[in-house]
Structures are given as structure tokens and as C-alpha cells.
Design an enzyme around this catalytic site. Structure first.
Site, short mmCIF file in Angstrom:
data_model
loop_
_atom_site.label_atom_id
_atom_site.label_comp_id
_atom_site.label_asym_id
_atom_site.label_seq_id
_atom_site.Cartn_x
_atom_site.Cartn_y
_atom_site.Cartn_z
N GLU A 44 0.88 -1.17 0.00
CA GLU A 44 0.00 0.00 0.00
C GLU A 44 0.92 1.22 0.00
OE1 GLU A 44 -2.76 0.13 3.27
OE2 GLU A 44 -3.42 2.15 2.71
N ARG A 269 4.79 -13.03 9.93
CA ARG A 269 5.33 -11.69 9.79
C ARG A 269 6.74 -11.66 10.36
NH1 ARG A 269 2.03 -7.53 8.83
NH2 ARG A 269 3.05 -5.59 9.43
N LYS A 279 4.52 0.77 9.37
CA LYS A 279 4.63 2.08 8.74
C LYS A 279 4.08 3.18 9.63
CE LYS A 279 2.87 0.20 5.05
NZ LYS A 279 2.25 -0.04 3.75
P1 ATP Z 1 2.61 -2.05 7.97
O1 ATP Z 1 2.13 -2.83 9.14
O2 ATP Z 1 4.02 -1.64 8.06
O3 ATP Z 1 1.71 -0.94 7.58
P2 ATP Z 1 1.41 -3.54 5.90
O4 ATP Z 1 1.29 -5.00 5.96
O5 ATP Z 1 0.20 -2.75 6.13
O6 ATP Z 1 2.62 -3.10 6.81
P3 ATP Z 1 1.55 -3.33 3.08
O7 ATP Z 1 2.08 -2.24 2.25
O8 ATP Z 1 0.09 -3.55 3.06
O9 ATP Z 1 2.05 -3.07 4.55
O10 ATP Z 1 2.33 -4.68 2.80
C1 ATP Z 1 2.75 -5.16 1.57
C2 ATP Z 1 3.13 -6.60 1.70
O11 ATP Z 1 4.21 -6.74 2.62
C3 ATP Z 1 1.98 -7.41 2.27
O12 ATP Z 1 1.88 -8.61 1.53
C4 ATP Z 1 2.38 -7.67 3.69
O13 ATP Z 1 1.86 -8.86 4.16
C5 ATP Z 1 3.90 -7.68 3.62
N1 ATP Z 1 4.48 -7.30 4.90
C6 ATP Z 1 4.33 -6.14 5.56
N2 ATP Z 1 4.95 -6.17 6.75
C7 ATP Z 1 5.53 -7.39 6.85
C8 ATP Z 1 6.33 -8.05 7.84
N3 ATP Z 1 6.66 -7.47 8.98
N4 ATP Z 1 6.74 -9.32 7.58
C9 ATP Z 1 6.44 -9.92 6.42
N5 ATP Z 1 5.69 -9.36 5.46
C10 ATP Z 1 5.23 -8.12 5.65
MG MG Z 2 -1.54 -2.63 5.01
#
Ligand code: ATP
Ligand code: MG
Length: 576
Positions: A44, A269, A279
Site C-alpha cells: 500500500e 510476519r 509504517k
Molecule cells: P505495515 O504494518 O508496516 O503498515 P502492511 O502489511 O500494512 O505493513 P503493506 O504495504 O500492506 O504493509 O504490505 C505489503 C506486503 O508486505 C503485504 O503482503 C504484507 O503482508 C507484507 N508485509 C508487511 N509487513 C511485513 C512483515 N513485517 N513481515 C512480512 N511481510 C510483511
Molecule cells: Mg496494510
């Protein structure tokens, strides 16, 4: 599916193979997707990518390449309020840096808004979606709990005609934000709360970074994500564990619409000690001024790690060592440092630099004489070549390499002691000049002209070797020495009434004004080097021609081991 053909049934998992790769191999053997492997990385664009995303990038692009498949880069831009083009650009750069190749397959969920909308109308016509006038708060209240079933909305049984009319008017902008939503009509008593008539669309009068003001209804993640996967022909939709409950909805949307359905798999994760990976929290570090921007070398963002000097290869190795588990756990930050050291030890050219300088004068070395040593850039690999390093009567050495009163087994310089100046000569300290506060200001030494190159002339041994730079030739350098950004292993364990921000380490950056050998001045920003006996450093973009700036990437292993004992027992990199 050809599941009945025995000769295609895959064998047991390969050694060391994770459950996702095992699944893909099984699918390929069974012909589930005709041998196709197509993944996607779906960030995102509401912040910069971090270490956690690196795991997802390595997984998605990694399996695609291992199985001769493809991986799309898809921006999950369904929330107009928080997303910005700046983030899109940084994500592209970071994925590419880490080695992700998406060729021309750069997609945006917003590209599908028209198709997603059409599917929503189709669900309405099937009687599988309805417009609800309940407020967000009421919807939450009606949802029930894990132990209590939910209640049906009074608007749940509107006719398809009425729903279609209202949904079209939602799209046309007739209603303010929050007035109505479109919900799936599933089951308010479903044991899985996600299935209790989830919201599919909401009204947002906001300008979207790509579609501008064209839309004022926006699809929610659970609805947009599965359909985007379906439209792109994704085979294995890999996401983190917290989406496990959403898989049922993923399948429901696609099966109800009777369209192609990929399979969602969830993996753990990544969590890392001494850091936060969210983020939302990283934004707070930037906005509160705790760090100097997203690419501050203390940040766990990919741009921060890059600026710190972490090579993408080391990050990929780290992700591979972390592996793919189905239970969440926390990985030691030290493991990342280990991977970085391993990589740089083989590849970083060596130079001499002094962090905390003290003058050393060789009294019997002719004034005005300069020798140019041809020093190897890598002690174990001559293919790296060499550089010219000047040597003269006055040198800088590190203050830490001298003791007025040396403890036992101290092999470096002390009054009367003899050491080797790395690659140069043996010197013996005759006298240390000390100021009124007891601080050493100058070391008076004599050298053995027969020990040129640091070779013993007569078989006598010196145990200590120290590094140096020629004072007349050295360039000043700003050396930025980083320690962990957080002082505690789990920054989310905040003190009473506090937040993770209270755990920020106030000493995470120390700046040293040092001296380095002149050859370093010519390096480009981003170059990674080892300062012998000091650590791995990366030339920073803040460098000016006269004052280069170097970020310490990691300390050397032995420094690290020593520090761990000396310091509070915390596992992070200490200063100096
Ligand atoms: P955040 O919690 O930092 O906002 P998010 O999951 O909302 O992270 P996205 O931009 O939606 O961030 O994530 C893009 C991809 O990265 C998704 O497939 C998500 O599952 C993966 N991802 C994000 N954070 C992690 C993590 N800590 N470990 C493994 N994969 C991750
Ligand atoms: Mg997200």
C-alpha cells in the site's frame, strides 16, 4: 486438476524446503495451474518499505524466479486519503534495489476500479450485497463478538432494485462520507467475524493520487485484493498470518462471482529485536524528529538500510535465513548484522582511517620524507588491486590504541612498548605528552628502519598491530557511528503511560571527526569499505569534496563480541 494421476503425485518435502515452496511444487506436479507460478507483491503506497516488506519481496519475487514464474508489483491504492506518489516512487526504487523484477507488470488496484464496481453491481443483482445506512459505529456494534452472534441490519433486506439505485447514487456523489456503505450479504451468525456481512465499499470524497476526483466510492481491502489477484491471474497469493481469517472472504467473493480463484497462503510476519516494523510507527519516528527522515541510516526502512550501507545481497541472505514459518516469532537484529559482515568481509575494499585521533611523531624518521606504500585493497584477494598510501614522520593513530598504564595482556602501544604500524614499520613509544587534564596529546616514538612493510628484521616479535594515517596527507572525515535506534529489545513494551517512542535510544548516533587516507576521498557516495580494525562504512550522500561523510554500517566482529561483554548486555551494536 490431475490429482488422480499417481505418477504425478509429488514426493515428501525436499530438505530445507518451506511450506510455500513445497505447496508450489505440489501444485506444479499436479498441474493445478498448468504449471504456472504467478505471485505479486502488493504494497500500500502509504509509507516507505521496511525490513518486513523485504521478507515479502524476497518470497514473492524469489519463488517466481525459482519456479520460472512471474511476480507483479501491485500498488494496493484503494485508500485515497493516505496515499502519495512519493511513496510509489520510493517503493519502486526499493523493490528494484532488492532485486525484484516486474518487467512491465506494474499494476495498481485503482486500475481495476471500474471492474470492481461492475462486480459489486453483479453481487447486488445476485442478492449477495446490499446498501446499509447504519453508521460505522452501529455496524461494529451489530457485528457481535466471538461468543455472540451479530444482529442483522434493518436495511439488510432491501430489494436488488433499491440497492442498485442507492449504490449508483453513492457512486454519483449524492451522499456524504459515512452515510452509507455497500456490504456483502453473507451470515451475521458466522463463527468467523470477517464473514458477518463485511463492508465492501465506502464513500470517501477525496482526491486519489491516480484517479483524481473520478471516484467517491472506494473498495475495501478484502474486496479489492482478491479481485485484483483474480484479474491478474495470480496463482499463489502470499500474505501474512493476520489475514488467515480473511481467506474465507477472499474465497467467498471470487466463488460467488464465479471468477478465477487463486489460493491464499499465510506466512509469519517478520519481527526483529530493537526495532519496530510498522509504517504507522515509522511515520511517527520521522514526524516527531526522532530520526532525520525515512532514509536515516538508523531506520529499518529499505532506504535507511541502503544508506547505512547494507548490501541487498546481505538482506536477501538474511531473509533466506529467517525462512518461512507459520508461527510468528522475533528474529535477532544481530543476525542481520552477521549477514552484512559476512558479505562485506569478502568484498569491501580495505582502507585506513582513524576515528579518535592522537598524534604520533617518529623522531628518527627524516623530516620531509614521504614514502608511498602500495597497499592491497583486500588482504586475501589480490584481484582487488591496491592503492597508494603515503607514510611520513607525523601520523594519526586511534587514541584507543595507546594506554599510559597498560593493563595486563595489552598488546598495543604504551610507554616503552613496541608495535607494528600496519603495513609500515615497527615503532617503540619513547614518551607520551599529556596535558594538564591528563589527556594524551602526543606520542613520541622511534622506528626501526629495517622493519619496512611491517616485517620483522631479526625474528623479534611484536604482538600488536595498529592502524594509522599520515597527518600531512590525511583528509578530515565525518564518521557517523550508529547504535540501535531503540534501547530495549522489544520497543513496543513501553513504560507505564508511555509509547514505543519513549524507548528510543538517546545515544543512537555519535559523530566522530576523524582522519582517513587520501584515496578514500575519490569514492562515490554509496561505496562500501572496511576501515581496518574499525568497522564497515558506507560513504554518505551528505559528503562534500573536502569533508567526506561515512556511515558505519556495522562494527567488526571482534569489536562486537567485546562490546557485548563490556556493555549492558544488550545485543545491539554499541558505539565505537
Ligand atoms: P505495515 O504494518 O508496516 O503498515 P502492511 O502489511 O500494512 O505493513 P503493506 O504495504 O500492506 O504493509 O504490505 C505489503 C506486503 O508486505 C503485504 O503482503 C504484507 O503482508 C507484507 N508485509 C508487511 N509487513 C511485513 C512483515 N513485517 N513481515 C512480512 N511481510 C510483511
Ligand atoms: Mg496494510
Amino acid at each position: 486438476m490431475a490429482a488422480n494421476s499417481a505418477d504425478k503425485t509429488p514426493g515428501p518435502p525436499l530438505r530445507g524446503e518451506d511450506f510455500i515452496r513445497a505447496q508450489i511444487r505440489r501444485d506444479n506436479a499436479l498441474g493445478t495451474y498448468g504449471g504456472r507460478v504467478h505471485t505479486r507483491f502488493p504494497p500500500e503506497p502509504n509509507g516507505y518499505l521496511h525490513l518486513g516488506h523485504a521478507k515479502s519481496i524476497c518470497l514473492n519475487f524469489g519463488v517466481a524466479s525459482e519456479f520460472s514464474g512471474m511476480c507483479n508489483l501491485r500498488f494496493d491504492d484503494t485508500n485515497p486519503a493516505r496515499e502519495e506518489t512519493e511513496y510509489v516512487d520510493s517503493i519502486r526504487e526499493d523493490v528494484r534495489w532488492l532485486g525484484g523484477e516486474w518487467q512491465d507488470r506494474e499494476f495498481y488496484a485503482s486500475d481495476y476500479f471500474e471492474q470492481l464496481y461492475a462486480c459489486a453491481e453483479a453481487l447486488i443483482l445476485m442478492g449477495k450485497a446490499y446498501v446499509d445506512d447504519l453508521s460505522a459505529g452501529e455496524i461494529r456494534e451489530y457485528r457481535g463478538t466471538l461468543t455472540e452472534p451479530g444482529r442483522e441490519s434493518p436495511w439488510r433486506n432491501r430489494s436488488a432494485e433499491e440497492n442498485l439505485d442507492l449504490f449508483r447514487r453513492m457512486r454519483a456523489g449524492e451522499f456524504p462520507d459515512g452515510a452509507r456503505v455497500l456490504r456483502a450479504k453473507i451470515d451475521m451468525a458466522a463463527p468467523n467475524l470477517v464473514m458477518r456481512d463485511p463492508t465492501l465499499y465506502r464513500i470517501r470524497h477525496a482526491t486519489h493520487h491516480r484517479t483524481g476526483d473520478k471516484w467517491c466510492v472506494y473498495p475495501l481491502y478484502d474486496y479489492a485484493h482478491c479481485l485484483s489477484d483474480s484479474l491478474e491471474g495470480i496463482t499463489h497469493s502470499l500474505c501474512t498470518l493476520e489475514f488467515a481469517n480473511n481467506r474465507e472472504l477472499y474465497d467467498w467473493v471470487l466463488d460467488t462471482l464465479n471468477v478465477y480463484r487463486p489460493h491464499q497462503y499465510e506466512f509469519a510476519r517478520l519481527n526483529v529485536t530493537y526495532t519496530v516494523l510498522s509504517k504507522r510507527k515509522l511515520i511517527q519516528l520521522v514526524e516527531s524528529g526522532r530520526v532525520h527522515g525515512w532514509d536515516d541510516p538508523r531506520m529499518p526502512t529499505l532506504c535507511g538500510l541502503r544508506r547505512r550501507g547494507v548490501p541487498p545481497e546481505a538482506l536477501r541472505e538474511f531473509c533466506s535465513r529467517v525462512g518461512m514459518a507459520r508461527v510468528n516469532s522475533t528474529v535477532e537484529y544481530a543476525m542481520l548484522e552477521f549477514c552484512v559482515r559476512e558479505y562485506l568481509n569478502d568484498r569491501a575494499p580495505r582502507f585506513l582511517a582513524v576515528l579518535d585521533p592522537v598524534k604520533l611523531i617518529i623522531e628518527n624518521y627524516p623530516e620531509g620524507q614521504v614514502e608511498e606504500f602500495d597497499l592491497p585493497l583486500h588482504p586475501e584477494d589480490s584481484s582487488y588491486g591496491s592503492r597508494k598510501t603515503p607514510f611520513s614522520r607525523e601520523l594519526w593513530i586511534d587514541r584507543d590504541d595507546f594506554r599510559l598504564e597498560p593493563p595486563q595482556k595489552y598488546h598495543r602501544l604504551a610507554p616503552g612498548a613496541e608495535v607494528r604500524l600496519r603495513y609500515a614499520y615497527f615503532v617503540t613509544c619513547r614518551e607520551a605528552l599529556v596535558d594538564s587534564k591528563g589527556k594524551v596529546t602526543e606520542l613520541r616514538c622511534v622506528y626501526d628502519p629495517q622493519s619496512r612493510g611491517g616485517q620483522s628484521p631479526d625474528g623479534r616479535r611484536v604482538k600488536g598491530t595498529i592502524h594509522w594515517v599520515s597527518a600531512a596527507h590525511a583528509k578530515p572525515a565525518e564518521l557517523r557511528l550508529y547504535a540501535q535506534l531503540f534501547a530495549v529489545e522489544n520497543p513496543d513494551e513501553a513504560p507505564e503511560g508511555g509509547t514505543f517512542l519513549d524507548n528510543v535510544n538517546p545515544d543512537s548516533l555519535r559523530i566522530a571527526q576523524g582522519w582517513m587516507e587520501p584515496a578514500l576521498a575519490e569514492l562515490e557516495a554509496g561505496a562500501r569499505v572496511q576501515f581496518e580494525r574499525v568497522g564497515y562504512f558506507c560513504k554518505d550522500k551528505d559528503s562534500m569534496p573536502e569533508t567526506p561523510v561515512f556511515n558505519r554500517t556495522v562494527t567488526l566482529r571482534d569489536t562486537w563480541a567485546k562490546l557485548e561483554k563490556k556493555q549492558t548486555g544488550n545485543g545491539g551494536s554499541g558505539l565505537l
